[in-house]
Enzyme design. Sequence first.
Site, PDB file in Angstrom:
ATOM      1  N   CYS A 105     -16.420  -7.140   1.436  1.00  0.00           N
ATOM      2  CA  CYS A 105     -17.122  -7.518   2.665  1.00  0.00           C
ATOM      3  C   CYS A 105     -16.365  -7.070   3.903  1.00  0.00           C
ATOM      4  O   CYS A 105     -16.958  -6.759   4.919  1.00  0.00           O
ATOM      5  CB  CYS A 105     -17.330  -9.021   2.714  1.00  0.00           C
ATOM      6  SG  CYS A 105     -15.801  -9.942   2.568  1.00  0.00           S
ATOM      7  N   SER A 150       5.419  -6.611  -1.993  1.00  0.00           N
ATOM      8  CA  SER A 150       5.157  -6.713  -0.554  1.00  0.00           C
ATOM      9  C   SER A 150       5.569  -8.083  -0.034  1.00  0.00           C
ATOM     10  O   SER A 150       5.210  -9.107  -0.619  1.00  0.00           O
ATOM     11  CB  SER A 150       3.669  -6.479  -0.300  1.00  0.00           C
ATOM     12  OG  SER A 150       3.391  -6.648   1.071  1.00  0.00           O
ATOM     13  N   GLY A 151       6.301  -8.096   1.088  1.00  0.00           N
ATOM     14  CA  GLY A 151       6.865  -9.332   1.624  1.00  0.00           C
ATOM     15  C   GLY A 151       5.844 -10.415   1.958  1.00  0.00           C
ATOM     16  O   GLY A 151       6.064 -11.594   1.681  1.00  0.00           O
ATOM     17  N   HIS A 152       4.707 -10.010   2.545  1.00  0.00           N
ATOM     18  CA  HIS A 152       3.807 -11.049   3.070  1.00  0.00           C
ATOM     19  C   HIS A 152       2.995 -11.766   2.000  1.00  0.00           C
ATOM     20  O   HIS A 152       2.240 -12.682   2.310  1.00  0.00           O
ATOM     21  CB  HIS A 152       2.900 -10.470   4.160  1.00  0.00           C
ATOM     22  CG  HIS A 152       1.804  -9.567   3.690  1.00  0.00           C
ATOM     23  ND1 HIS A 152       0.494  -9.987   3.618  1.00  0.00           N
ATOM     24  CD2 HIS A 152       1.807  -8.287   3.260  1.00  0.00           C
ATOM     25  CE1 HIS A 152      -0.265  -8.982   3.192  1.00  0.00           C
ATOM     26  NE2 HIS A 152       0.509  -7.940   2.964  1.00  0.00           N
ATOM     27  N   THR A 162      14.480   4.559  11.078  1.00  0.00           N
ATOM     28  CA  THR A 162      15.356   3.392  11.242  1.00  0.00           C
ATOM     29  C   THR A 162      14.725   2.189  10.546  1.00  0.00           C
ATOM     30  O   THR A 162      13.532   1.922  10.707  1.00  0.00           O
ATOM     31  CB  THR A 162      15.576   3.112  12.740  1.00  0.00           C
ATOM     32  OG1 THR A 162      16.128   4.298  13.322  1.00  0.00           O
ATOM     33  CG2 THR A 162      16.522   1.951  12.956  1.00  0.00           C
ATOM     34  N   SER A 177       0.834  -1.208   0.000  1.00  0.00           N
ATOM     35  CA  SER A 177       0.000   0.000   0.000  1.00  0.00           C
ATOM     36  C   SER A 177       0.868   1.256   0.000  1.00  0.00           C
ATOM     37  O   SER A 177       0.643   2.194  -0.771  1.00  0.00           O
ATOM     38  CB  SER A 177      -0.919   0.023   1.226  1.00  0.00           C
ATOM     39  OG  SER A 177      -1.751  -1.116   1.227  1.00  0.00           O
ATOM     40  N   GLN A 224       0.894  -8.995  -6.264  1.00  0.00           N
ATOM     41  CA  GLN A 224       0.488 -10.396  -6.443  1.00  0.00           C
ATOM     42  C   GLN A 224       1.503 -11.176  -7.270  1.00  0.00           C
ATOM     43  O   GLN A 224       1.629 -12.387  -7.130  1.00  0.00           O
ATOM     44  CB  GLN A 224      -0.886 -10.479  -7.125  1.00  0.00           C
ATOM     45  CG  GLN A 224      -2.044 -10.065  -6.254  1.00  0.00           C
ATOM     46  CD  GLN A 224      -2.294 -11.026  -5.096  1.00  0.00           C
ATOM     47  OE1 GLN A 224      -2.166 -12.237  -5.218  1.00  0.00           O
ATOM     48  NE2 GLN A 224      -2.656 -10.474  -3.949  1.00  0.00           N
TER      49      GLN A 224
END
Length: 395
Positions: free
Chosen positions: A324, A199-201, A237, A71, A179
């Site tokens: 949702c 994005s890492g996750h 940091t 984001s 994605q």
Amino acid sequence: MFVYADNAATTKLSQEALAAMMPALTDLYGNPSSLHQAGREAEAALWDARERIAACFSAKPREIYFTSGGSESDNWAIRSAAETGARKGKRHLITSAFEHHAVLHTLKKLEKEGFEVTYLPVHEDGLVRPEELRAAIREDTALVTIMYANNEIGTIQPVEELGAICREKGVLFHTDAVQAAGHLPIDLSAAPIDMMSFSGHKFHGPKGVGGLYVRTGVLLRNLIEGGAQEFRKRAGTENLPGILGMAAALEASCRNMEASAQRVSHMRDRLLQGIRSIPATRVNGSLTHRMPGNLNACFEGIEGESLLLRLDLAGICASSGSACTSGSLEPSHVLLAIGVPKELAHGSLRLSLDETNTEEEVDHILEKLPGIVAELRAMSPVWDEAGQRMKAVEV
Ligand SMILES: *Cc1c(COP(=O)(O)O)cnc(C)c1O
């Protein structure tokens, strides 16, 4: 049985990522900006992670900026390009109708600030058309931002063609590859991409850490004022444990990419077959230009939310792919963008598999899903049991 089939929302931290994070959570606690030994060790680990992440995308380490996630990267890239464009009198931006909200809401805000945004249509196959992009570009276009792969229906955009058009016209091209990164091969030394979010996750790294690739020569505005971190563009940091975990996760994903895509798409295709045998079902988006683990379908006559609850009771974590979570009952903007009728879009289901899933888990979904759909339809006021289809809805 517990089945996690919501890998497009987030993924489980990999063993590689956990192992890489541990030192930074224990002994490697120095501040990378400190000049003493502890700081130098942290700084060396930070640079090493930057180099390894850059290598996965065939980019230069100097082109990778660490952020708090997808984001933030999207917000940063778009705001920076808009501001740079505005200084030259360019206040027109182009995107597609089915971007992630991190992109769409940033653009909505820019519209309020006086920018003009063109939303390219996304066709029924879930793809934008390069020729429509070409026609939309104007003298005052500052940026084109189009996602690499869609998070709800998994369709993969023709980014190389889109980027080539932008380059030809001298317009900046940003892509939200949250994605795609770690799941599809991305070669930024060859692809005409100026900025890219990841994005890492979403590839088994930790949450709260991501990155923005910015090609050498592209002007990037400061995001956070303060210290000299991230090449003086984003102070604060560094999240060293997160960054080290993300680097390890990305390397592992890239190493296993081909084999994993094959195994995952095989499981997805079995799911697809099973879902197609359920009557009055629509599978959304192109099946060829698609992420290997994504399946998105609509079932006539049922509500996506009730379907999710019933699946959850059966141990299956899935998503409706709709809004949702925001508490609204509005159907997904992605499905509406590709022309799914509103009544049908309410009955959507997204299953997103990856290499952590097993064939037994696919069996479990196939065992439970058809029965749940049939039960919900039996209770549904808009389902015509005799005709096996949705009743004509009064508007
Ligand atoms: C998850 C996702 C994001 C947001 O990433 P965060 O790291 O959760 O902020 C942005 N774009 C797409 C396409 C996503 O799937």
